[in-house]
Design an enzyme around this catalytic site. Sequence first.
Site, PDB file in Angstrom:
ATOM      1  N   HIS A  99      26.585  -7.697   1.053  1.00  0.00           N
ATOM      2  CA  HIS A  99      25.133  -7.685   1.226  1.00  0.00           C
ATOM      3  C   HIS A  99      24.528  -8.951   0.642  1.00  0.00           C
ATOM      4  O   HIS A  99      24.922  -9.393  -0.438  1.00  0.00           O
ATOM      5  CB  HIS A  99      24.535  -6.460   0.528  1.00  0.00           C
ATOM      6  N   SER A 100      23.609  -9.557   1.389  1.00  0.00           N
ATOM      7  CA  SER A 100      22.811 -10.667   0.892  1.00  0.00           C
ATOM      8  C   SER A 100      23.695 -11.831   0.420  1.00  0.00           C
ATOM      9  O   SER A 100      24.573 -12.286   1.142  1.00  0.00           O
ATOM     10  CB  SER A 100      21.886 -10.159  -0.223  1.00  0.00           C
ATOM     11  N   LEU A 101      23.482 -12.300  -0.799  1.00  0.00           N
ATOM     12  CA  LEU A 101      24.256 -13.426  -1.321  1.00  0.00           C
ATOM     13  C   LEU A 101      25.739 -13.090  -1.414  1.00  0.00           C
ATOM     14  O   LEU A 101      26.584 -13.997  -1.333  1.00  0.00           O
ATOM     15  CB  LEU A 101      23.717 -13.822  -2.704  1.00  0.00           C
ATOM     16  N   CYS A 134      27.545 -11.929   0.789  1.00  0.00           N
ATOM     17  CA  CYS A 134      28.192 -12.378   2.030  1.00  0.00           C
ATOM     18  C   CYS A 134      28.650 -13.826   1.893  1.00  0.00           C
ATOM     19  O   CYS A 134      29.758 -14.189   2.315  1.00  0.00           O
ATOM     20  CB  CYS A 134      27.224 -12.256   3.200  1.00  0.00           C
TER      21      CYS A 134
END
Length: 736
Positions: free
Chosen positions: A410-412, A414
């Site tokens: 999720h988010s950073l 990734c």
Amino acid sequence: MITRLRILPSCSQDADPGYQGSEPGSDYLDLVEYGTRRSRAGSSRHRGGEVVTELGPEEVRWFYKEDKRTWKPFVGHDSLKIEVAYRKLCELNPSKAAEQEEWEELGGECDGAEGRKGQTEALVSKDMAVCVRGGLYEVDVKEKECYPVYWNQQERIPVMRGQWFTDGTWLPLEEEDSDLIELEHLACFRGHQMKDTFETEAVTTAVDSKDAIHSLKLSRSHVDWHSVDEVYLYSDATTSKIARTVTQKLGFSKASSSGTRLHRGYVEEAAPEDTPPAATHIVFVVHGIGQKMDQGRIIRNTSMMRDAARKMEEKHFSDRTTEHVEFLPVEWRSKLSLDGDTVDSITPDKVRGLRDMLNSSAMDIMYYTSPLYRDEITRGLTKELNRLYMLFCSRNPEFEEKGKVSIVAHSLGCVITFDIMTGWDPVRFHHLQAPDSVETELRRRGCEEQQLLEELYHTRMRLQDLEDQFQGLKTSSSRASPPLKFKVENFFCMGSPLAVFLALRGVRPSTNGTQEHILPRSICQRLFNIFHPTDPVAYRLEPLVLKHYSNIAPVQIHWYNTSSPTSYNHVRPTLLNPLKESASVSDSESLPSPCTSPPQNRRHYGESITSLGKASIMGAASIGKGIGGILFSRFSRSSGQVGGAEEEPSDSEGGVGEVEGGATVEEVTVHCSVVSVELDRRIDFELREGLVESRYWSAVTSHTAYWCSYDIALFLLTFMYGPNSTSESAEDHPES
């Protein structure tokens, strides 16, 4: 005070003549076989002709309270294991007490007694931890607590042994009360014959005309026995006493007015085969920013995703009895030291709450882009992923050979996971770009500085040659091992800014139409980019593979309650705006690919509106024709297709009008029919917007709304379980 260790002796041969096991309680398999034989002997738990004895292991049910509100039963297999360990503890403790007394009488001088004492303690402690809930948790039978195996959790989950249960809900009585009732029941009715009735078949014999034959006073209530099978619990609160008095004066019986019927033994007998299949696919769930602010968030989020997946498994994959997908949270932030408290010390005091929130969340992005702390972050996540995988394999030996691993980030998270898998190194990237920058500088500088710059250029080239030689020697001597100790089957990105990071690193579209351009399949078999349409952090990946996909809509994720949805490999691409294709007529040449090409101009997603406006103005002479073009573009999103499958504009849309670049609509259609390649596998998948959803409010909440979505849970399971029929086999083997 009655101790709990006296409540239930081990199952003896006298309890059931058919029991031929070894020493009572000494062997888990003997007790399981005994429980199985009792379960198969008849269809109901209380059978006619049986006499009252101690409850068997299969009749007791253990519970846990995870949400601090409701007791939930363990599955039969887990309950049997806990009960067996509990009975071993009851057997070992009396001998331990005797040995302790003997040791004290000898003044602690008997080495043999002390040795036996240590052996007993070791044996007891060995049986304290029981693996439950698919291997995710262990139960400490002595402390009656449950704790996770793969992640840290400050609050322990209480567990309880249930013997007596309330009618209807089948929730257990509090353990102290249940223990006292069980002791009293055995003392008064041991050897009495039970009736051939059960609550589901039965039923209730009227007790209005019967007086209680026995009663037991508890701390806040009392229990009346009307027969061996008719037991009622009454509250001793003042309001309950008043209500009983009033209703009895009105002619109602005590039991029917305020009593709660109790049942001895759980409604379902615990069976060894009542257990979920072993995990064949594990999913590591990697968090993004903000974990420092709330360290337990990823654990709760993963739990929500796991619960949603369980419901989707029961609904859509109930036939997959030999497969099981398990989700494990990966918490990497709390173990990092980074700058310590330096940032906190330089934070002003005004609006401190807001500043602390930003320091605990958005600061993670700055840490990762910093050359000082980036390596610490990647090492921390790599270490945690490998630790969880090795721990899981040590507890599930067959998984390393047969199991599969996917990652949901999720988010950073990734971006960090992507860099770990691909081994992207910004320092090496800088060295590769350095000669080009020096060459450019040589052209700009005057003759006076050229000599120094040429020496610098040759030095850097020499340094690069030495590094290449060194890497070659390392590779030839020992093959470099990948950072992760497992192969990644699927990489799911949720709310991911990965596309922005790749674009800023110089990645540009290619012409081959495969994910190899971004993530080689030798590293990961399949890449998915999942996002909500209004998530401000998420960006698309497909336009970085093929440029014209900026005008092709992402695949919409099916609603979980849709009946017979179209298979994802059969969903055809649809244009966001057919008129926008004209803008790519002049620049449809192939573009250089990654990391070495200079930055090139790229249209923004919002430019489709501008292009549509230009096309409407240039190709139509009236407002009505402009509106027609807009309507055409709206409808074409759901009906148009790439490769000439979109509909031809009608006469009402301006006929043969010119669009941007001087091309006509017919020319655009012809161009689209011969346009470039399609992706062999789609990468961008978009959640559907709600019918009454506010886009402004959704922009605030959508970035954290992925965890509890049934649509996403079903989407993940669809690709992790794989095709269930030959019609879906093209998902993994697309035609060339």
